[in-house]
Design a protein around this motif. Structure first.
Motif, short mmCIF file in Angstrom:
data_model
loop_
_atom_site.label_atom_id
_atom_site.label_comp_id
_atom_site.label_asym_id
_atom_site.label_seq_id
_atom_site.Cartn_x
_atom_site.Cartn_y
_atom_site.Cartn_z
N HIS A 65 6.66 9.14 10.88
CA HIS A 65 5.39 9.30 11.59
C HIS A 65 4.93 7.95 12.11
CE1 HIS A 65 3.78 8.28 7.52
NE2 HIS A 65 4.59 9.23 7.10
N VAL A 66 4.12 8.02 13.14
CA VAL A 66 3.61 6.81 13.79
C VAL A 66 2.15 6.64 13.41
CG1 VAL A 66 3.12 5.69 15.99
CG2 VAL A 66 5.21 7.03 15.72
N GLY A 67 1.84 5.47 12.84
CA GLY A 67 0.47 5.15 12.47
C GLY A 67 0.18 3.71 12.84
N ILE A 68 -0.82 3.12 12.19
CA ILE A 68 -1.18 1.73 12.47
C ILE A 68 -0.56 0.83 11.40
CG2 ILE A 68 -3.06 0.06 12.65
CD1 ILE A 68 -4.88 2.34 13.57
N VAL A 69 0.27 -0.10 11.83
CA VAL A 69 0.84 -1.09 10.92
C VAL A 69 -0.04 -2.34 11.04
CG1 VAL A 69 2.84 -2.51 10.35
CG2 VAL A 69 3.15 -0.16 11.16
N VAL A 70 -0.39 -2.93 9.90
CA VAL A 70 -1.32 -4.05 9.93
C VAL A 70 -0.96 -5.09 8.87
CG1 VAL A 70 -2.89 -2.77 8.41
CG2 VAL A 70 -3.78 -4.67 9.76
#
Length: 350
Positions: free
Chosen positions: A129-134
């Motif tokens: 899945h694609v989310g926010i990497v931080v």
């Protein structure tokens, strides 16, 4: 008459003989860093079949190459939304389930789906899945709730986008309140305009190995796959992953045999090999993507099985959407806008 029967029998046996003499090679066309090297080595050690792996950074790249008749590959790794299209266009070979006894290990809820009834052409591989990497060392993770946070002015020059049109547009569509699979040209144009607002903040595009850009400190926030966040966090502890309130974009990846593959027997052997529980578990543990193999899940270390980056909770997946096949004209519109976006401003990696 006996001579005729003998000739007929010999002719019937030719395909079997050809199979037995199949070259000890498997040409795998795969996403970058999407198959552990130790798994390939174990397969070669057991079977004597050497795996030659080539990589792509986007499904569209793989599809275009096969569509043009190039490659000479024996196995490819399409996401579900491409399996249906590739099968419809005659780009895939039907699977022989008699040669895939380990298919029984795959969780039934991932089998016989509308994109490939009866799994005629594909075998489930991993869920991503694609989310926010931080980078939590540079950004207050608790302040991130929405996809729209990426547009905050403090992130100018610090944002990473993957070099994948479909996933990126899906993210922006969700940020605007549309479906990740929206085909309305006006909504897609709105997503394009929203993306143009983000471009001044974008430091680079990296679809092959986004984690490297975070590890090297080039960016501090961006859009990327969960497995990249997991693998990156093993090297840089401050890296983490955020599930935006609008929902992440899901993709179920599969493995399939391209039409005209020269080593279909080897391909079947490899497919069955990676569906062994211990092998499937090793793949998930190494790459940080969720296995779809029910028996493999039972073998996972507790630390991994409880890692929310890899195995999210139901709450994490609230509002999530699985990418689906879209009309050719819609895909063409994405690619047109994507080209305009990247030409509009030269960004490192683009």
């Amino acid at each position: 008459m006996k001579k005729l029967l003998l000739v007929t029998a010999l002719l019937a046996a030719l395909p079997l003989a050809a199979q037995a003499e199949e070259e000890k090679v498997l040409n795998l066309y795969n996403w970058t860093e999407y198959m552990p090297k130790e798994v390939l080595k174990a397969f070669t050690k057991e079977t004597g079949i050497k795996v030659k792996e080539s990589n792509y950074a986007a499904t569209e790249e793989m599809y275009s190459k096969l569509k043009a008749g190039g490659g000479g590959y024996d196995l490819v790794v399409p996401s579900t939304y491409f399996v249906q299209r590739m099968a419809r266009e005659g780009l895939l070979e039907p699977l022989d389930h008699a040669k895939l006894p380990n298919l029984k290990n795959v969780d039934p809820k991932f089998l016989d789906k509308p994109f490939d009834p009866g799994n005629k052409y594909s075998v489930p591989y991993l869920m991503s899945h694609v989310g926010i990497v931080v980078d939590g060392g540079k950004v207050d993770v608790s302040s991130l709730k929405s996809w729209l946070d990426l547009w905050k002015p403090e992130f100018k020059g610090k944002v990473l986008l993957m070099d994948t049109a479909r996933e990126t547009f899906a993210v922006v569509q969700k940020a605007l309140g549309y479906s990740a699979n929206d085909t309305d040209p006006k909504h897609i144009e709105a997503a394009f305009n929203k993306l143009k607002e983000l471009v001044p903040s974008v430091k680079l595009f990296n679809g092959e190995s986004p984690k490297v850009s975070f590890i090297q400190g080039e960016v501090s926030i961006g859009i990327a796959w969960n497995g990249e966040a997991f693998m990156g966090s093993q090297e840089k502890k401050s890296l983490t992953y955020v599930y935006p309130q609008e929902g992440v974009v899901l993709a179920m990846d599969t493995m399939a045999i391209p039409k005209g593959a020269k080593h279909p027997e080897n391909a079947h052997k490899f497919l069955d090999f990676i569906m062994r529980p211990e092998i499937a578990a090793k793949i998930s543990e190494t790459l940080g993507y969720a296995t779809l193999n029910a028996e493999a899940v039972k073998l996972l270390p507790k630390k991994l099985a409880s890692n929310r980056i890899v195995y999210p909770t139901d709450e994490d997946l609230k509002n999530s959407e699985l990418l689906e096949d879209i009309p050719t004209e819609t895909q063409g519109l994405y690619e047109k806008y994507w080209s305009e976006l990247k030409v509009g401003k030269k960004v490192k990696g683009g």
